[in-house]
Design a protein around this motif. Structure first.
Motif, PDB file in Angstrom:
ATOM      1  N   TYR A  91       0.850  -1.183   0.000  1.00 20.55           N
ATOM      2  CA  TYR A  91       0.000   0.000   0.000  1.00 20.55           C
ATOM      3  C   TYR A  91       0.892   1.242   0.000  1.00 20.55           C
ATOM      4  O   TYR A  91       1.997   1.230   0.545  1.00 20.55           O
ATOM      5  CB  TYR A  91      -0.925   0.032   1.228  1.00 20.55           C
ATOM      6  CG  TYR A  91      -1.603  -1.278   1.517  1.00 20.55           C
ATOM      7  CD1 TYR A  91      -2.677  -1.708   0.742  1.00 20.55           C
ATOM      8  CD2 TYR A  91      -1.160  -2.097   2.560  1.00 20.55           C
ATOM      9  CE1 TYR A  91      -3.294  -2.921   1.007  1.00 20.55           C
ATOM     10  CE2 TYR A  91      -1.764  -3.308   2.819  1.00 20.55           C
ATOM     11  CZ  TYR A  91      -2.834  -3.727   2.042  1.00 20.55           C
ATOM     12  OH  TYR A  91      -3.430  -4.913   2.285  1.00 20.55           O
TER      13      TYR A  91
ATOM     14  N   ASN B 239      -3.622   0.853  -3.474  1.00 18.38           N
ATOM     15  CA  ASN B 239      -3.092  -0.511  -3.504  1.00 18.38           C
ATOM     16  C   ASN B 239      -2.071  -0.619  -4.634  1.00 18.38           C
ATOM     17  O   ASN B 239      -2.309  -0.149  -5.751  1.00 18.38           O
ATOM     18  CB  ASN B 239      -4.209  -1.528  -3.743  1.00 18.38           C
ATOM     19  CG  ASN B 239      -5.134  -1.620  -2.550  1.00 18.38           C
ATOM     20  OD1 ASN B 239      -4.714  -1.416  -1.419  1.00 18.38           O
ATOM     21  ND2 ASN B 239      -6.394  -1.933  -2.794  1.00 18.38           N
TER      22      ASN B 239
ATOM     23  N   PHE C 227      -7.790   3.157  -3.202  1.00 20.63           N
ATOM     24  CA  PHE C 227      -8.632   2.301  -2.368  1.00 20.63           C
ATOM     25  C   PHE C 227      -9.509   3.130  -1.423  1.00 20.63           C
ATOM     26  O   PHE C 227     -10.661   2.817  -1.212  1.00 20.63           O
ATOM     27  CB  PHE C 227      -7.743   1.350  -1.567  1.00 20.63           C
ATOM     28  CG  PHE C 227      -8.491   0.479  -0.601  1.00 20.63           C
ATOM     29  CD1 PHE C 227      -9.349  -0.514  -1.076  1.00 20.63           C
ATOM     30  CD2 PHE C 227      -8.359   0.646   0.765  1.00 20.63           C
ATOM     31  CE1 PHE C 227     -10.041  -1.309  -0.186  1.00 20.63           C
ATOM     32  CE2 PHE C 227      -9.061  -0.149   1.652  1.00 20.63           C
ATOM     33  CZ  PHE C 227      -9.898  -1.134   1.171  1.00 20.63           C
TER      34      PHE C 227
ATOM     35  N   LEU D  13      -0.315  -7.934  -5.192  1.00 21.70           N
ATOM     36  CA  LEU D  13      -1.766  -7.797  -5.106  1.00 21.70           C
ATOM     37  C   LEU D  13      -2.371  -7.854  -6.503  1.00 21.70           C
ATOM     38  O   LEU D  13      -1.794  -7.330  -7.454  1.00 21.70           O
ATOM     39  CB  LEU D  13      -2.148  -6.479  -4.441  1.00 21.70           C
ATOM     40  CG  LEU D  13      -1.878  -6.339  -2.948  1.00 21.70           C
ATOM     41  CD1 LEU D  13      -2.274  -4.943  -2.497  1.00 21.70           C
ATOM     42  CD2 LEU D  13      -2.625  -7.387  -2.150  1.00 21.70           C
TER      43      LEU D  13
END
Length: 1248
Positions: free
Chosen positions: A444, A457, A466, A688
């Protein structure tokens, strides 16, 4: 020196403002500026080597590499002095060969450099306002020549040597294209421009005589030996609106995709509508570079054109267009190719083309691919990665991954990998990014924009928002060490948010200025902040209160750090010191030696401290901090360092600055060994990815698999078909080849037989030719011999002729000599006869001259008599005028003296020559003309006398008026003096009264203060007693209520007991009733509360008392300040009264002066009237005689003005006096301070 050493490993950045900022060292290695150093970069292997800049350097201005690729010249400024440093590139590491820093000509900076073809000479162009061109033999540091290129202070851009001539130099600038040649110790201009001057931005040598030059209006000029040979204009090319729709590209595993040079891609230039944008800006040819086939030049933003030699004489044609590709990661992809090309460079083998842009980007193109894709628009590729083009405002590292996050004012956020030296993610936004923080897990990133704070993110190929937080203009943010909290700064408030619930946990308020830096402790219990208000606060995050504080208002802090044990705080700011703060006090202050530190970072081990300076350098030192200069300083950036961060394992240091560069440093100890990590934890490889992206990718993979299988089947089928076709073709070809072989064999035999026949024929022909040649040689020899004999005979005949000619010429000479002697005798006889004739004529002329002398004597006597009469008449006429006018008399006397001298000289000259008489007559006529002119002057002077008489009458009237005014002024003065005396008499008793009143007022004020103190003390006592009374009343009421409750309880208990006694004969009922009584009265607790003293009320009372005491102290301060202000007003009024008295004295002096001037004017007027009576005629006075009178007119006008000013001043003084009298009359009788001070002020002014 410090035991901590930092070595630069890699830099992500570029300096586009340096002139000639790309240089090829060889085919694969380039040199370019980054930060405050130069970088040697290998294009294929991607390694970097640093050429560190000079100490105390203020930035590079220009680069130049020698033609033999051995030397690199850098123009820079060291301590406000221009310097040229020459490095030897072949040595490892690169060494300084020469430093040129002493110049015998004025210079502020060198804007362009160039090496000669043999690399022995160096030419440098200075900037404005000097505009000097210097020519050196750099190895001996000898200045060969200096010339001023331009006098009109036009900007200059580029200088270069002729690639094949050491003595010829070319300079271009605004309206300047000049060729210089070094001859006889000076640089002489060899060309002169014709036509309108252009703004020549760049140039390049195509050959020994030809130079191609580009302008800011898109024109290219080809000069041959300084003369214009060819000219063309570059039109701004627009892309057609037809876009070929290709298949959607497959998602890659990284965010950055660089298009290949051969792939056709739609250019990012917009199609301009003629109505919406009628004026298209002209393309600027800001860079030109030559290569063997022609040259390359920039053609506006994002475009480079290749030109080759055309079939026309001295002409070139455009063969290729190359564009900068669109950046799909940008917020506006069309802006990526709007960059201006500032430098173009070809590799030595001309296989690679490199360009640099004004947005700090480097692009590459393979020339082989460009030639293969002729006819199509080629596209550049990034040399390495897209770089920051503006100041970096945020930098942070994480623990779980080798990542560095940066944000910049170029509206981009970039994620770098400091182990692989690559760019992992990159994205641009619509707003500028001011602050950035990377989560310790590396998944992050928190970015502060102008409108909001965004948590994003880090996906596998994107940076996706986000969560938004309403924190505007966040200039500083930081994740906690554990990552569960983060701090965001909004002005002077620090907001603490939770990273899991995103709730605003607490707000830390206390700073009066903007918060500049925040840092978390290792245990996340503390947060340290510093601000521009000179405050360093230590916050406890459990309760949101300040545990310690250190405020120094004279210092504006810019950076703060904390030791690993959270006991010591390090702060840097504008006062050029590092402060060690512990328990709200400064333990030590370590000097920075006249350099401002902008940021500071402490290693996780606590043994190392690194600082960044405002000059762009990095300093490393060991903890405890050294007092002396025991630190290592490294030349890092070309601007102030903005952010620094050290990795969790203390292995790498990362720095960023306003120059847009990010530098990775390796940290070593004194022995050169890397600092070992405490525990070897591998970095995580997790990334991610969203569910939708994963599903899309799996679906794409399935589709691709099915497509691959289909393609395999199709390919196998097509391969089989092709095998069949190829086998049939092979059979046909083998049959054809067999037939051809047989036919060729037959042909070969036929040709061999023909060859043998031709050989026989050639041998016969050779024999015949040899015989012919021998015969011809013999014939030529015989013919030549005969010709030689004939020529020899001709030679002998010519010799005989020459002898005869000599004899004839000798005879002619003898005859000429005899004729000459005879002619001389004849001439002597002729001229002697002529002399006799002339002598007789001379005697006759002498007789005539004697007769003429006699005639001249007679005429002389007559002229003398006439002149004497005329002189007497002139004397009688001018004696009267000479008496009246001194100057005219002197002139006439001088003229008469001159006339007498002239007449005496004429008498002598008449005896000698008669022609002088005519000259005298001419002079006489001149004198008559002068007399007439003088008469005219006399008439003009008479008119002037009349005019001046009129002016004198006007002046007399004015003088009379002035006298009246003076009398009135004297009356006013007498009245004012009388008033002043009376006021002084009135002021003296009033001053005494004022003094007495002052003493009374002071005594009364003292009594008032005492009364106030007593009253306040009594009021406090009263309030305390009232509070006590109220408390006792409440207690009494409570006790009475308790007593009533107890009596009611006892009554109820007695009644129940009486009822129970009635059941004494029934034991069971008695027992139950006793149990009920027990449950009713014993087990129930007493509900009466014991109320203590109301402590909150007492605290409120004490707080109000402290508040009132503070207000009382501030009021006392205000009273003191107002008293000082009133005293200042009193002193000012006293000074004004003194100045007024001085002005009155000056006016008195000026009145005396004017009286004397009036008296002088009267006397002069009386003299003039007497002269008028004496003289019967009006005669013109000379200019010098009347000059004193004329000069006295100006003082009269000045006197009038002075008198008017004095009247106004006297009126003003009268108004002031009346105002002061009114103030004295209206003086209040109260004891207030403000009116009393006004009375004092007026009294002080009158006492003066």
């Amino acid at each position: 020196m410090s035991v901590i050493v930092a070595q630069s490993l890699h830099v992500f950045g570029f300096q586009s403002r340096v002139a000639n900022n790309i240089c090829f060292f060889d085919e694969q290695i380039i040199v370019y500026p980054a930060g405050n150093s130069c970088v040697k970069y290998h294009i294929e292997q991607k390694w970097q080597k640093f050429i560190s800049g000079s100490e105390k350097s203020q930035g590079m201005l220009a680069l130049a590499i020698s033609p033999n690729r051995r030397y690199l010249a850098i123009s820079e400024i060291l301590q406000d002095k221009p310097t040229i440093t020459i490095y030897e590139l072949s040595s490892v590491p690169c060494k300084k060969r020469k430093i040129l820093n002493t110049f015998d000509f004025p210079v502020q900076e060198f804007i362009s450099l160039g090496f000669s073809p043999d690399s022995k000479y160096l030419v440098a162009q200075t900037g404005l306002p000097e505009s000097n061109l210097a020519y050196w033999m750099w190895e001996k540091q000898r200045t060969m020549a200096v010339v001023k290129v331009d006098v009109q202070n036009n900007p200059l851009y580029q200088v270069s040597f002729n690639p094949q001539d050491n003595t010829q130099v070319c300079v271009t600038g605004y309206g300047i294209f000049k060729l210089f040649r070094y001859t006889e110790g000076t640089l002489k201009q060899t060309n002169f421009l014709r036509g309108e001057p252009q703004n020549y931005l760049s140039h390049a040598w195509l050959s020994e005589e030809k130079v191609i030059v580009g302008t800011d209006t898109g024109k290219l000029f080809l000069f041959d030996s300084g003369d214009l040979r060819w000219e063309t204009s570059i039109e701004r090319k627009e892309v057609t609106s037809e876009i070929v729709k290709e298949e959607p590209p497959h998602e890659s595993e990284s965010l950055i995709e660089f298009p290949a040079a051969s792939s056709p891609e739609f250019s990012s230039e917009m199609v301009y509508d003629s109505e919406a944008q009628p004026q298209v800006p002209l393309p600027r040819v800001s860079a030109v570079a030559a290569y063997s086939k022609g040259f390359a030049c920039s053609a506006g933003p994002g475009i480079v054109l290749l030109f080759e030699k055309s079939e026309e004489k001295d002409g070139y044609r455009e063969i290729r267009e190359i564009r900068i590709p669109q950046d799909q990661c940008s917020n506006d992809p069309n802006q990526s190719d709007k960059q201006e090309v500032v430098c173009i460079a070809f590799s030595p083998a001309e296989e690679t083309l490199l360009i640099s842009t004004n947005k700090n980007q480097l692009y590459l193109l393979s020339m082989s691919s460009a030639e293969l894709s002729k006819g199509e628009t080629a596209h550049f590729e990034y040399l390495n990665y897209p770089l920051h083009s503006s100041s970096i405002t945020g930098l942070d590292t994480c623990i779980r991954k080798p990542l560095v996050a940066t944000c910049s004012l170029d509206k981009s956020v970039r994620i770098w990998n400091y182990e692989t030296n690559t760019l992992d993610l990159y994205k641009e936004y619509q707003e500028e990014a001011y602050a950035l923080a990377l989560h310790p897990g590396g998944l992050y990133v928190l970015v502060g924009f102008a409108d909001k704070l965004r948590l994003m993110n880090l996906l596998i190929d994107d940076i996706r928002v986000f969560k938004d937080f309403t924190v505007r203009g966040c200039k500083e943010c930081a994740f906690s060490t554990g990552g569960h909290l983060f701090a965001a700064v909004n002005g002077n408030v620090i907001h603490i948010y939770s990273s899991t619930s995103f709730d605003n946990v607490i707000n830390l308020k206390g700073h009066n200025g903007k918060v500049r830096s925040v840092v978390w402790s290792m245990d996340d219990y503390k947060l340290i902040s510093c601000g521009s208000d000179g405050a360093v606060y230590e916050w406890n995050l459990q309760n949101g209160k300040r545990e310690s504080e250190c405020v120094l208002k004279s210092c504006s802090y810019s950076g703060v750090a904390i030791s690993p044990d959270a006991k010591v705080i390090f702060a840097v700011g504008s006062d050029h010191t590092i402060k060690e703060i512990c328990d709200s006090s400064i333990l030590r202050e370590v000097s920075t030696f006249d350099v401002a530190y902008t940021c500071i970072v402490v290693s996780h081990s606590g043994r190392m401290v690194f600082t960044g300076t405002s000059t762009g350098t990095i300093r490393s030192m060991k903890y405890p901090l050294p007092v002396h200069k025991e630190f290592n300083e490294y030349q890092a950036h070309a601007g102030p360092v903005t952010k620094m961060s050290i990795t969790s394992d203390d292995q790498f240091l990362l720095t960023s600055a306003e120059d847009g560069c990010v530098i990775i440093w390796k940290v070593y100890d004194k022995e050169g060994r890397g600092l070992k990590r405490e525990r070897d934890i591998p970095y995580s490889d997790e990334v991610l990815i969203t569910r939708t992206d994963m599903e899309e990718k799996t679906q794409i993979m399935l589709e691709l698999k099915t497509r691959v299988e289909e393609l395999k089947m199709e390919n196998e089928y097509q391969l089989r078909l092709k095998d069949m076709n190829y086998n049939e073709k092979i059979k046909e070809l083998t049959e054809k080849f067999i037939h051809e072989m047989e036919s060729l064999k037959t042909k070969n035999q036929v040709l061999q037989s023909e060859k043998e026949k031709q050989e026989m024929q050639h041998q016969d022909q050779l024999a015949e030719l040899m015989e012919k040649q021998s015969r011809e040689v013999q014939d030529l020899e015989s013919g030549n011999n005969q010709k030689l004999l004939l020529e020899y005979e001709k030679y002998q005949e010519l010799q005989m002729k020459s002898q005869r000619m000599q004899e004839e010429y000798e005879k002619q000479l003898h005859e000429m000599e005899e004729n000459k002697s005879q002619a001389l005798e004849e001439l002597t006889e002729y001229y002697e006869a002529k002399l006799l004739e002339k002598t007789t004529l001379l005697e006759e002329a002498q007789d005539e001259a004697r007769q003429q002398l006699r005639e001249f004597e007679e005429t002389k006597k007559q002229i003398e008599e006439d002149e004497d009469r005329e002189i007497q008449d002139i004397k009688i006429k001018y004696e009267r005028r000479l008496r009246e006018e001194r100057e005219s008399n002197l002139r006439l006397k001088g003229e008469t003296g001159i006339m007498r001298k002239k007449f005496n000289s004429l008498q002598k000259e008449i005896e000698e020559r008669s022609s002088d008489i005519e000259a005298m007559k001419v002079e006489q006529q001149k004198l008559q003309g002068i007399i007439k002119a003088l008469e005219k002057d006399i008439q003009g002077l008479k008119k002037e006398i009349q005019e001046r008489d009129e002016t004198i009458q006007d002046k007399e009237k004015r003088i009379y008026d002035l006298k009246k005014k003076n009398q009135e002024l004297e009356k006013f003065k007498f009245v004012l003096d009388y008033k002043i005396k009376e006021l002084k008499k009135q002021i003296e008793p009033r001053e005494n009264d004022i003094k007495a009143m002052k003493e009374q007022i002071e005594e009364m004020e003292g009594e008032l203060e005492r009364f106030h103190k007593q009253n306040t003390q009594l009021e406090l006592n009263m309030s305390e007693l009232r509070l006590k009374l109220r408390a006792t009343d409440r207690e009494m009421h409570k006790e009475m209520q308790k007593e009533r409750d107890m009596e009611a309880l006892v009554k109820r208990f007695k009644i129940d007991l009486h009822d129970c006694v009635g059941l004494i004969q029934e034991p069971k009922k008695l027992k139950e009733s006793i149990r009920d009584i027990y449950e009713k009265y014993v087990q129930k607790a007493d509900m009466v509360e014991i109320v203590g003293v109301d402590t909150d009320l007492h605290q409120e009372y004490t707080r109000q008392r402290e508040h009132l005491e503070r207000n009382l102290a501030t009021l006392k301060k205000k009273v003191v300040k107002e008293g000082e202000v009133h005293r200042g007003d009193y002193v000012r009024i006293m000074q004004e009264n003194v100045s007024l008295i001085k002005e009155i004295n000056e006016l008195r002096r000026e009145l005396k002066i004017t009286r004397t001037q009036v008296h002088d004017l009267q006397s002069t007027l009386g003299l003039l009237q007497k002269r008028k009576k004496q003289s019967g005629q009006f005669l013109a006075p000379s200019a010098d005689r009347q000059s004193p009178g004329i000069l006295r007119l100006n003082p009269e006008e000045e006197a009038e003005r002075i008198i008017e000013m004095q009247c106004l001043e006297i009126k003003r003084l009268q108004d002031q006096m009346q105002g002061q009298e009114n103030a004295l009359v209206l003086r209040p009788t109260s004891g207030a301070k403000l009116p009393m001070l006004e009375v004092e002020r007026s009294g002080g002014s009158h006492s003066q």
